[in-house]
Design a protein around this motif. Structure first.
Motif, PDB file in Angstrom:
ATOM      1  N   PHE A   1     -18.044  91.339  95.608  1.00  0.00           N
ATOM      2  CA  PHE A   1     -18.825  92.567  95.601  1.00  0.00           C
ATOM      3  C   PHE A   1     -20.304  92.220  95.502  1.00  0.00           C
ATOM      4  CE2 PHE A   1     -14.670  93.119  93.880  1.00  0.00           C
ATOM      5  CZ  PHE A   1     -14.194  94.266  94.502  1.00  0.00           C
ATOM      6  N   ASP A   2     -21.098  92.866  96.320  1.00  0.00           N
ATOM      7  CA  ASP A   2     -22.529  92.581  96.391  1.00  0.00           C
ATOM      8  C   ASP A   2     -23.248  93.251  95.220  1.00  0.00           C
ATOM      9  OD1 ASP A   2     -25.153  92.136  97.023  1.00  0.00           O
ATOM     10  OD2 ASP A   2     -25.050  92.988  99.040  1.00  0.00           O
ATOM     11  N   ALA A   3     -23.599  92.452  94.227  1.00  0.00           N
ATOM     12  CA  ALA A   3     -24.235  92.995  93.030  1.00  0.00           C
ATOM     13  C   ALA A   3     -25.663  93.441  93.267  1.00  0.00           C
ATOM     14  CB  ALA A   3     -24.197  91.968  91.895  1.00  0.00           C
ATOM     15  N   SER A   4     -26.229  93.105  94.429  1.00  0.00           N
ATOM     16  CA  SER A   4     -27.554  93.618  94.763  1.00  0.00           C
ATOM     17  C   SER A   4     -27.472  95.021  95.353  1.00  0.00           C
ATOM     18  CB  SER A   4     -28.269  92.680  95.748  1.00  0.00           C
ATOM     19  OG  SER A   4     -27.620  92.686  97.012  1.00  0.00           O
ATOM     20  N   SER A   5     -26.254  95.479  95.617  1.00  0.00           N
ATOM     21  CA  SER A   5     -26.025  96.804  96.193  1.00  0.00           C
ATOM     22  C   SER A   5     -25.363  97.721  95.172  1.00  0.00           C
ATOM     23  CB  SER A   5     -25.132  96.695  97.437  1.00  0.00           C
ATOM     24  OG  SER A   5     -24.667  97.969  97.844  1.00  0.00           O
ATOM     25  N   VAL A   6     -26.112  98.678  94.676  1.00  0.00           N
ATOM     26  CA  VAL A   6     -25.547  99.645  93.724  1.00  0.00           C
ATOM     27  C   VAL A   6     -24.393 100.409  94.374  1.00  0.00           C
ATOM     28  CG1 VAL A   6     -26.030 101.738  92.390  1.00  0.00           C
ATOM     29  CG2 VAL A   6     -27.681  99.859  92.402  1.00  0.00           C
TER      30      VAL A   6
END
Length: 210
Positions: free
Chosen positions: A174-179
């Motif tokens: 999961f892309d943690a830079s993407s809320v």
């Protein structure tokens, strides 16, 4: 005729709806296993273990100042929501030499929530690369040994994810830079794996009482 219709709406329809959602839980109540036998991180840091834990695993890299936003997103969207669940933890791998910078991140995040289940594992470059390779994902570490993606590891040290994600197909992390990715996908998947273990625990308890 009108009376029959009313009876159907009042009594039959709720049962049908219940059965629909009940079957949905049974069919979609588990996250697929994408990688088995993830290495035990205690071989690198004896104070941290993946075994018998539900772990959110990440790689901050050596440019920790640029990863503060990622840590903050995870803290607000995932950690604060789930850290009170038993056996749930965060594990972040960081290159040796970044201990002071990590302490600063911990101080900032600690102003918002209890940090007891945030774990930081410091390791040599080759050990971080080797560990990441064993996850067998479709992602790569950057030149700083970091990646914005985080991964869900179950109690048996298997990487869980999605095999039929609408955007990525097989979704390893999961892309943690993407809320949006955290809110729309990771929150749901963490809920699923927590529910999976709660249901298994209830079943085991029920079996013992028979």
């Amino acid at each position: 005729m009108k009376k029959t219709f009313v009876l159907v709406v009042l009594f039959v329809l709720p049962v049908v709806i219940y059965l629909f959602f009940a079957s949905g839980v049974n069919n979609f109540g588990k996250l697929p296993i994408l990688t088995e036998n993830v290495p035990e991180i205690s071989a690198i840091d004896g104070s941290v273990s993946l075994e018998d834990k539900i772990t959110v695993l990440g790689f901050l890299g050596d440019d920790t100042s640029n990863k503060k936003g990622i840590a903050f997103n995870l803290n607000q969207k995932i950690y604060k929501r789930f850290y009170k669940f038993k056996d749930f933890q965060f594990v972040m791998m960081v290159p040796l030499g970044k201990e002071q910078e990590v302490e600063e991140i911990k101080r900032e995040l600690g102003k918002l929530v209890d940090m007891q289940k945030w774990n930081f594992v410091f390791a040599e470059e080759n050990k971080i690369r080797d560990f990441f390779t064993e996850l067998k994902t479709d992602r790569k570490l950057d030149e700083h040994l970091g990646i914005p993606y985080v991964f869900i590891i179950d109690k048996d040290r298997s990487l869980r994810g999605r095999k039929n994600d609408e955007d990525e197909g097989t979704k390893y992390g999961f892309d943690a830079s993407s809320v949006a990715d955290l809110n729309n996908k990771m929150v749901d998947d963490v809920k699923i794996i927590l529910a999976e273990y709660r249901l298994a625990l209830k079943k085991n308890n029920a079996d013992r009482q028979k």
